[in-house]
Write a protein that holds these residues in place. Sequence first.
Motif, PDB file in Angstrom:
ATOM      1  N   GLU A  98      -7.598  40.123  57.088  1.00  0.00           N
ATOM      2  CA  GLU A  98      -6.270  39.743  56.629  1.00  0.00           C
ATOM      3  C   GLU A  98      -6.263  38.640  55.577  1.00  0.00           C
ATOM      4  OE1 GLU A  98      -3.909  38.887  60.114  1.00  0.00           O
ATOM      5  OE2 GLU A  98      -4.585  40.714  61.106  1.00  0.00           O
ATOM      6  N   GLY A  99      -7.416  38.024  55.304  1.00  0.00           N
ATOM      7  CA  GLY A  99      -7.482  36.952  54.309  1.00  0.00           C
ATOM      8  C   GLY A  99      -7.121  35.579  54.856  1.00  0.00           C
ATOM      9  N   GLN A 100      -6.674  35.528  56.120  1.00  0.00           N
ATOM     10  CA  GLN A 100      -6.384  34.259  56.791  1.00  0.00           C
ATOM     11  C   GLN A 100      -6.322  34.520  58.287  1.00  0.00           C
ATOM     12  OE1 GLN A 100      -2.539  33.088  55.266  1.00  0.00           O
ATOM     13  NE2 GLN A 100      -1.453  34.121  56.915  1.00  0.00           N
ATOM     14  N   THR A 101      -6.422  33.443  59.057  1.00  0.00           N
ATOM     15  CA  THR A 101      -6.258  33.546  60.501  1.00  0.00           C
ATOM     16  C   THR A 101      -5.641  32.263  60.998  1.00  0.00           C
ATOM     17  OG1 THR A 101      -7.331  34.167  62.587  1.00  0.00           O
ATOM     18  CG2 THR A 101      -8.551  32.686  61.154  1.00  0.00           C
ATOM     19  N   LYS A 102      -4.961  32.337  62.130  1.00  0.00           N
ATOM     20  CA  LYS A 102      -4.322  31.171  62.728  1.00  0.00           C
ATOM     21  C   LYS A 102      -5.270  30.587  63.769  1.00  0.00           C
ATOM     22  CE  LYS A 102      -0.508  32.278  64.699  1.00  0.00           C
ATOM     23  NZ  LYS A 102       0.789  32.492  65.355  1.00  0.00           N
ATOM     24  N   GLU A 161      -1.271  19.559  70.523  1.00  0.00           N
ATOM     25  CA  GLU A 161      -1.802  20.860  70.135  1.00  0.00           C
ATOM     26  C   GLU A 161      -0.980  21.375  68.962  1.00  0.00           C
ATOM     27  OE1 GLU A 161      -0.873  24.696  72.441  1.00  0.00           O
ATOM     28  OE2 GLU A 161      -2.821  24.035  73.192  1.00  0.00           O
ATOM     29  N   TYR A 162      -1.646  21.917  67.950  1.00  0.00           N
ATOM     30  CA  TYR A 162      -0.921  22.465  66.810  1.00  0.00           C
ATOM     31  C   TYR A 162      -1.710  23.609  66.196  1.00  0.00           C
ATOM     32  CZ  TYR A 162      -3.999  19.152  64.410  1.00  0.00           C
ATOM     33  OH  TYR A 162      -5.094  18.448  63.969  1.00  0.00           O
ATOM     34  N   TYR A 163      -1.017  24.446  65.425  1.00  0.00           N
ATOM     35  CA  TYR A 163      -1.608  25.630  64.815  1.00  0.00           C
ATOM     36  C   TYR A 163      -1.617  25.497  63.299  1.00  0.00           C
ATOM     37  CZ  TYR A 163      -1.156  27.812  69.368  1.00  0.00           C
ATOM     38  OH  TYR A 163      -1.276  28.108  70.699  1.00  0.00           O
ATOM     39  N   LYS A 164      -2.686  25.983  62.680  1.00  0.00           N
ATOM     40  CA  LYS A 164      -2.805  25.983  61.219  1.00  0.00           C
ATOM     41  C   LYS A 164      -3.484  27.273  60.786  1.00  0.00           C
ATOM     42  CE  LYS A 164      -0.952  22.084  60.219  1.00  0.00           C
ATOM     43  NZ  LYS A 164       0.286  22.048  59.456  1.00  0.00           N
ATOM     44  N   TYR A 165      -3.223  27.660  59.542  1.00  0.00           N
ATOM     45  CA  TYR A 165      -3.922  28.808  58.973  1.00  0.00           C
ATOM     46  C   TYR A 165      -5.257  28.360  58.386  1.00  0.00           C
ATOM     47  CZ  TYR A 165       0.273  31.658  59.360  1.00  0.00           C
ATOM     48  OH  TYR A 165       1.345  32.358  59.846  1.00  0.00           O
ATOM     49  N   VAL A 166      -6.241  29.231  58.498  1.00  0.00           N
ATOM     50  CA  VAL A 166      -7.561  29.019  57.914  1.00  0.00           C
ATOM     51  C   VAL A 166      -7.791  30.145  56.917  1.00  0.00           C
ATOM     52  CG1 VAL A 166     -10.037  29.031  58.417  1.00  0.00           C
ATOM     53  CG2 VAL A 166      -8.470  27.848  59.940  1.00  0.00           C
ATOM     54  N   VAL A 167      -8.305  29.801  55.727  1.00  0.00           N
ATOM     55  CA  VAL A 167      -8.592  30.787  54.681  1.00  0.00           C
ATOM     56  C   VAL A 167     -10.026  30.585  54.186  1.00  0.00           C
ATOM     57  CG1 VAL A 167      -6.174  30.989  53.948  1.00  0.00           C
ATOM     58  CG2 VAL A 167      -7.670  29.308  52.843  1.00  0.00           C
ATOM     59  N   ASN A 223     -13.095  29.687  51.776  1.00  0.00           N
ATOM     60  CA  ASN A 223     -13.288  28.668  50.757  1.00  0.00           C
ATOM     61  C   ASN A 223     -14.716  28.808  50.247  1.00  0.00           C
ATOM     62  OD1 ASN A 223     -14.401  25.900  49.960  1.00  0.00           O
ATOM     63  ND2 ASN A 223     -12.192  25.511  49.993  1.00  0.00           N
ATOM     64  N   GLU A 224     -14.880  28.999  48.936  1.00  0.00           N
ATOM     65  CA  GLU A 224     -16.222  29.260  48.386  1.00  0.00           C
ATOM     66  C   GLU A 224     -17.196  28.121  48.620  1.00  0.00           C
ATOM     67  OE1 GLU A 224     -17.153  31.704  44.993  1.00  0.00           O
ATOM     68  OE2 GLU A 224     -15.012  31.796  44.567  1.00  0.00           O
ATOM     69  N   GLU A 225     -16.712  26.879  48.590  1.00  0.00           N
ATOM     70  CA  GLU A 225     -17.615  25.748  48.751  1.00  0.00           C
ATOM     71  C   GLU A 225     -17.929  25.442  50.212  1.00  0.00           C
ATOM     72  OE1 GLU A 225     -18.111  21.113  47.300  1.00  0.00           O
ATOM     73  OE2 GLU A 225     -16.385  22.280  46.645  1.00  0.00           O
ATOM     74  N   TYR A 226     -16.913  25.536  51.088  1.00  0.00           N
ATOM     75  CA  TYR A 226     -17.089  25.127  52.481  1.00  0.00           C
ATOM     76  C   TYR A 226     -17.092  26.265  53.489  1.00  0.00           C
ATOM     77  CZ  TYR A 226     -15.965  20.676  50.344  1.00  0.00           C
ATOM     78  OH  TYR A 226     -15.954  19.583  49.530  1.00  0.00           O
ATOM     79  N   GLY A 227     -16.950  27.497  53.040  1.00  0.00           N
ATOM     80  CA  GLY A 227     -16.883  28.637  53.961  1.00  0.00           C
ATOM     81  C   GLY A 227     -15.455  28.943  54.343  1.00  0.00           C
ATOM     82  N   VAL A 228     -14.789  27.951  54.967  1.00  0.00           N
ATOM     83  CA  VAL A 228     -13.377  28.073  55.323  1.00  0.00           C
ATOM     84  C   VAL A 228     -12.684  26.728  55.100  1.00  0.00           C
ATOM     85  CG1 VAL A 228     -13.552  29.946  57.020  1.00  0.00           C
ATOM     86  CG2 VAL A 228     -13.912  27.584  57.748  1.00  0.00           C
ATOM     87  N   THR A 229     -11.376  26.788  54.948  1.00  0.00           N
ATOM     88  CA  THR A 229     -10.599  25.562  54.827  1.00  0.00           C
ATOM     89  C   THR A 229      -9.276  25.732  55.562  1.00  0.00           C
ATOM     90  OG1 THR A 229      -9.839  23.876  53.274  1.00  0.00           O
ATOM     91  CG2 THR A 229      -9.427  26.144  52.654  1.00  0.00           C
ATOM     92  N   ILE A 230      -8.738  24.630  56.049  1.00  0.00           N
ATOM     93  CA  ILE A 230      -7.469  24.623  56.769  1.00  0.00           C
ATOM     94  C   ILE A 230      -6.339  24.390  55.775  1.00  0.00           C
ATOM     95  CG2 ILE A 230      -6.088  23.406  58.502  1.00  0.00           C
ATOM     96  CD1 ILE A 230      -8.788  22.592  59.821  1.00  0.00           C
ATOM     97  N   LEU A 231      -5.275  25.187  55.875  1.00  0.00           N
ATOM     98  CA  LEU A 231      -4.093  24.984  55.029  1.00  0.00           C
ATOM     99  C   LEU A 231      -3.175  23.988  55.739  1.00  0.00           C
ATOM    100  CD1 LEU A 231      -3.317  28.632  53.862  1.00  0.00           C
ATOM    101  CD2 LEU A 231      -4.626  26.860  52.680  1.00  0.00           C
ATOM    102  N   TRP A 232      -3.353  22.701  55.461  1.00  0.00           N
ATOM    103  CA  TRP A 232      -2.621  21.647  56.158  1.00  0.00           C
ATOM    104  C   TRP A 232      -1.134  21.656  55.852  1.00  0.00           C
ATOM    105  CZ3 TRP A 232      -4.856  19.759  60.133  1.00  0.00           C
ATOM    106  CH2 TRP A 232      -6.246  19.657  60.179  1.00  0.00           C
TER     107      TRP A 232
END
Length: 119
Positions: A80-84, A95-101, A103-112
Amino acid sequence: MSILGKCPYCNGAVISKKFITNAKEIKLYSCENAKKEYDESEQYVFTSDSTCTFRVYSNAFLRWNKRSFSENEMRRLLSEGQTKVRLHGRKGSKEYYKYVVPNEEYGVTILWDEEVESA
């Protein structure tokens, strides 16, 4: 070792491998074309025939008290290109939820900045 989906950068297969580091078992999700090895100076570097850099460790979110990024979460990210993901505050109480996408440099990044509905 299992195939989880297609790499977001080169369409190679993303595979899951288990290994032990610091007496803890973790998983590495990596593109089949992202190969690393130790060089003569004991640095862990991409090989000369490596054509991709997509690699994510299952413990990537320990800083936010998330013990493991699961194979199901990685499958969803790849399809899907992202996950929660569910993260926790410093004391483990909030407790909180964020999307992860990807990231070429770090593998994944959190969309804060993105607001996410819980569960």
